[in-house]
Scaffold this motif. Structure first.
Motif, PDB file in Angstrom:
ATOM      1  N   ASP A   1      28.166 -41.452   5.051  1.00 58.21           N
ATOM      2  CA  ASP A   1      28.569 -42.367   6.111  1.00 58.21           C
ATOM      3  C   ASP A   1      29.515 -41.616   7.049  1.00 58.21           C
ATOM      4  O   ASP A   1      30.023 -40.538   6.708  1.00 58.21           O
ATOM      5  CB  ASP A   1      29.284 -43.591   5.521  1.00 58.21           C
ATOM      6  CG  ASP A   1      28.302 -44.693   5.125  1.00 58.21           C
ATOM      7  OD1 ASP A   1      27.085 -44.436   5.133  1.00 58.21           O
ATOM      8  OD2 ASP A   1      28.757 -45.808   4.808  1.00 58.21           O
TER       9      ASP A   1
ATOM     10  N   HIS B   1      32.523 -42.285   7.953  1.00 56.53           N
ATOM     11  CA  HIS B   1      33.964 -42.494   7.715  1.00 56.53           C
ATOM     12  C   HIS B   1      34.249 -42.120   6.269  1.00 56.53           C
ATOM     13  O   HIS B   1      34.651 -42.966   5.472  1.00 56.53           O
ATOM     14  CB  HIS B   1      34.348 -43.943   8.015  1.00 56.53           C
ATOM     15  CG  HIS B   1      33.203 -44.890   7.738  1.00 56.53           C
ATOM     16  ND1 HIS B   1      32.364 -45.344   8.726  1.00 56.53           N
ATOM     17  CD2 HIS B   1      32.706 -45.382   6.575  1.00 56.53           C
ATOM     18  CE1 HIS B   1      31.418 -46.098   8.184  1.00 56.53           C
ATOM     19  NE2 HIS B   1      31.611 -46.137   6.874  1.00 56.53           N
TER      20      HIS B   1
ATOM     21  N   HIS C   1      35.475 -43.088   0.959  1.00 57.92           N
ATOM     22  CA  HIS C   1      34.758 -43.865   1.985  1.00 57.92           C
ATOM     23  C   HIS C   1      35.643 -45.040   2.401  1.00 57.92           C
ATOM     24  O   HIS C   1      36.279 -45.661   1.558  1.00 57.92           O
ATOM     25  CB  HIS C   1      33.437 -44.380   1.399  1.00 57.92           C
ATOM     26  CG  HIS C   1      32.735 -45.394   2.240  1.00 57.92           C
ATOM     27  ND1 HIS C   1      32.808 -46.754   2.010  1.00 57.92           N
ATOM     28  CD2 HIS C   1      31.944 -45.244   3.331  1.00 57.92           C
ATOM     29  CE1 HIS C   1      32.078 -47.397   2.909  1.00 57.92           C
ATOM     30  NE2 HIS C   1      31.549 -46.506   3.724  1.00 57.92           N
ATOM     31  N   VAL C   2      35.693 -45.326   3.679  1.00 55.85           N
ATOM     32  CA  VAL C   2      36.455 -46.482   4.148  1.00 55.85           C
ATOM     33  C   VAL C   2      35.599 -47.738   3.969  1.00 55.85           C
ATOM     34  O   VAL C   2      34.628 -47.941   4.705  1.00 55.85           O
ATOM     35  CB  VAL C   2      36.849 -46.344   5.633  1.00 55.85           C
ATOM     36  CG1 VAL C   2      37.739 -47.511   6.051  1.00 55.85           C
ATOM     37  CG2 VAL C   2      37.540 -45.015   5.898  1.00 55.85           C
TER      38      VAL C   2
ATOM     39  N   ARG D   1      34.979 -51.620   4.261  1.00 56.59           N
ATOM     40  CA  ARG D   1      35.485 -52.639   5.190  1.00 56.59           C
ATOM     41  C   ARG D   1      35.107 -54.026   4.721  1.00 56.59           C
ATOM     42  O   ARG D   1      34.117 -54.214   4.025  1.00 56.59           O
ATOM     43  CB  ARG D   1      34.882 -52.412   6.576  1.00 56.59           C
ATOM     44  CG  ARG D   1      35.230 -51.086   7.159  1.00 56.59           C
ATOM     45  CD  ARG D   1      34.549 -50.907   8.481  1.00 56.59           C
ATOM     46  NE  ARG D   1      33.220 -50.335   8.332  1.00 56.59           N
ATOM     47  CZ  ARG D   1      32.644 -49.582   9.258  1.00 56.59           C
ATOM     48  NH1 ARG D   1      33.267 -49.353  10.395  1.00 56.59           N
ATOM     49  NH2 ARG D   1      31.444 -49.085   9.065  1.00 56.59           N
TER      50      ARG D   1
END
Ligand code: UD2
Ligand code: MN
Length: 576
Positions: free
Chosen positions: A229, A231, A364-365, A367
């Motif tokens: 990904d 981010h 990984h961020v 959300r």
């Protein structure tokens, strides 16, 4: 016609490493403005090109891979070593405003350097491991739509800084029709100066992450494709164990442990190595605890590869040829969702292996909300993708998906003949085989007598989870015939389940609760008597009874008395 503008940019490699060297200098701009039409957009580029096969990398020579960051970070800067960044309260208003742009704390991210350091989060066993001296090179494919500058470039820099240079063929960025200024010329200029080849391709119109990844994969020159990904942050030693595992068996699809980069503070938080991937009836990917069975198979070595029923989807490595042999992705899937389970089922059912490699950690961020638009509507897109998974791979267990998602039947799945043909061609195994052999702990019961609503004879209302969570009371309300919260499976193991919760009671006169299914009988074992229409709780011998007063809608246990309030109908009116 979907038209793609393909822009290749910036190939700059200052060194010639490994056997397959292609020297180039300066900037190379190719195929600029080339228009690729629908037909050859997704051509099979793996095909017979066996020169990239990882089989040639078999070797007995081991090597202690190590490398220093290409650009060292500056100690003491904000967020170094993966630490949290806190924004002073004086700037809270603007921080909150910026949060909405990407659904993470952009202000915090922007303060942290693009090549911040992270601590070595691996368990000690991992630090001592040695891997083959010969490993295939990989191309990193990163797709994005409206990604923030700092998160995207920090992903790129973490790859550059923490991957052995000879294993890193290139980084391929795919911009999926972003609308942010910084992802235009500025990005093109920036990547030219990076110390590894970074190529940028753009979809001309929004195509979604699945088709964007296919576009990126098509340009891969490495032997292995690694998807990330946009981010993420890779940690020390993340790449070698992934590639080494693929060399051992080219049909292994490998994921790192996905650690958490806090969406609030950008703190790097290590995730548990004791979770694996599962899914629920809605076909959402979910983390669950690794069962004892799998620990035993691994001789209780927590650093050894973990076989996982599904993967999260964003971060994995796969042999390039195998990616295409296996049918790459379902290009009928839009924007977001579903492709992770699709690939997971496909890998297992068609003869591959899916693993989490605990010695490889990538952050990984995560959300809470999606920051971007879903043209056509979120639920329509997600249900469409999930229906394709259910229809192609899940055989009769697709009923659980349709039963659980009211309205899913009304979403067109599109043409799935090609994907079903693929399943045929690859002689893939059944979903029953998958449940029996790969995921016996699944929330989808292998054997069940009934799937549908459960209606009380006396008051004609139906059992309803009311969308409540594990530990909360079961509810009851008028029957709506739509499925969803009123769908229960009565299983051969005598459970009455709704998704991953089971009807449960510990009190012979008490309320009935929803509790995470444990599969051990006990308080979750029920006997349905088709003649008497009673549902008996085996542990207490009591019967399920409708709520006694009208203002409390929790079904109860009471001594069995054959009254209509204790009679239940398991026959469904609704169609799924
Ligand atoms: C998870 C996966 C993600 C994907 C998704 C299901 C992880 C860590 N993440 O959700 O990779 O498998 O489940 O589909 O396992 N993007 C585009 N075009 C779009 C939409 C998204 O390029 O139309 C990009 C996006 O910028 C990002 C990537 O696709 O880089 C994944 O999207 P996400 O971060 O919103 O997905 P995530 O992490 O919620
Ligand atoms: Mn993501």
């Amino acid at each position: 016609w979907l038209l793609f503008m393909v822009v290749t940019l910036s190939l700059y490699s200052n060194e010639c490493l490994g056997g397959s060297c292609r020297k180039s200098s300066g900037v190379e701009i190719g195929e600029q403005g080339a228009l690729v039409n629908d037909e050859d957009k997704f051509e099979d580029v793996g095909g017979d090109n066996l020169s990239s096969d990882v089989r040639q990398y078999k070797t007995s020579q081991l090597h202690r891979w190590s490398h220093a960051p290409v650009v060292p970070s500056i100690p003491g800067s904000p967020g170094e070593m993966g630490k949290a960044v806190h924004i002073p309260s004086s700037q809270e208003v603007i921080m909150k405003e910026k949060f909405k742009l990407n659904q993470f704390n952009l202000m915090a991210s922007d303060i942290i350097s693009l090549n911040r350091s992270l601590s070595d989060v691996r368990m000690n066993e991992c630090k001592d491991k040695v891997y083959p001296k010969l490993l295939p090179s990989t191309s990193i494919v990163i797709v994005f739509h409206n990604e923030a500058w700092s998160t995207l470039l920090r992903t790129v820099w973490s790859v550059i800084n923490r991957s052995p240079r000879e294993l890193l063929k290139e980084i391929i960025l795919v911009d999926d029709a972003s609308e942010r200024e910084h992802l235009g010329r500025k990005l093109e200029e920036h990547i030219k100066k990076l110390p590894v080849p970074v190529h940028l391709f753009r979809t001309q119109k929004r195509s979604g992450l699945i088709r964007a990844r296919l576009l990126g994969a098509k340009h891969v020159k490495g032997q292995v494709i690694t998807f990330l990904d946009a981010h993420c942050e890779c940690t020390e030693g993340w790449l070698e164990p992934l590639l080494a595992r693929i060399v051992e068996n080219r049909k292994t699809v490998v994921c790192p442990i996905i650690d958490v980069i806090s969406d609030e503070t950008f703190e790097y938080v290590t995730a548990s190595d004791m979770t694996w991937g599962g899914f629920n009836w809605k076909l959402n990917f979910r983390w669950y605890r690794v069962p004892q069975r799998e620990m035993e198979r691994r001789n209780n070595d927590r650093s050894s590869p973990l076989r996982t029923p599904t993967m999260a989807g964003g971060l994995f490595s796969i042999d390039k040829d195998y990616f295409y042999e296996l049918g790459s992705y379902d290009e009928g899937m839009d924007i977001w969702g579903g492709e992770n389970l699709e690939m997971s089922f496909r890998v297992w059912q068609c003869g591959g292996i899916l693993e989490i490699i605990p010695c490889s950690h990538v952050g990984h961020v995560f959300r809470d909300k999606s920051p971007y638009t879903f043209p056509g509507g979120v639920s329509k897109i997600v249900l469409h993708n999930a229906a394709r998974v259910a229809e192609v791979w899940m055989d009769e267990w697709r009923d659980f998906y349709y039963a659980m998602n009211p309205g899913a039947r009304n979403v067109p799945v599109g043409d799935i003949t090609a994907r079903r043909g693929l399943r045929e061609k690859l002689k893939c195994k059944s979903f029953r085989w998958y449940l029996e052999n790969v995921y016996p702990e699944s929330q989808m019961p292998l054997e069940y007598y009934y799937l549908g609503d459960i209606r009380n004879v006396e008051i004609r209302n139906c059992l309803d989870t009311m969308g409540r969570k594990s530990g909360e009371n079961l509810g009851m309300t008028y029957c709506h015939n739509l499925g969803g919260n009123q769908v229960f499976a009565y299983t051969k193991r005598q459970q009455i389940m709704s998704d991953d919760n089971c009807l449960d009671s510990s009190n012979r006169n008490g309320p009935v609760r929803l509790v995470r299914c444990h599969g051990m009988g006990g308080n979750q074992a029920w006997l349905y008597d088709e003649d008497k229409k009673t549902i008996k709780h085996l542990n207490t011998g009591s019967c399920l009874q409708r709520p006694s007063t009208n203002d409390v809608n929790t079904p109860l246990l009471r001594p069995c008395n054959n009254s209509p309030g204790q009679q239940w109908i398991m026959e469904s009116d609704f169609k799924w």
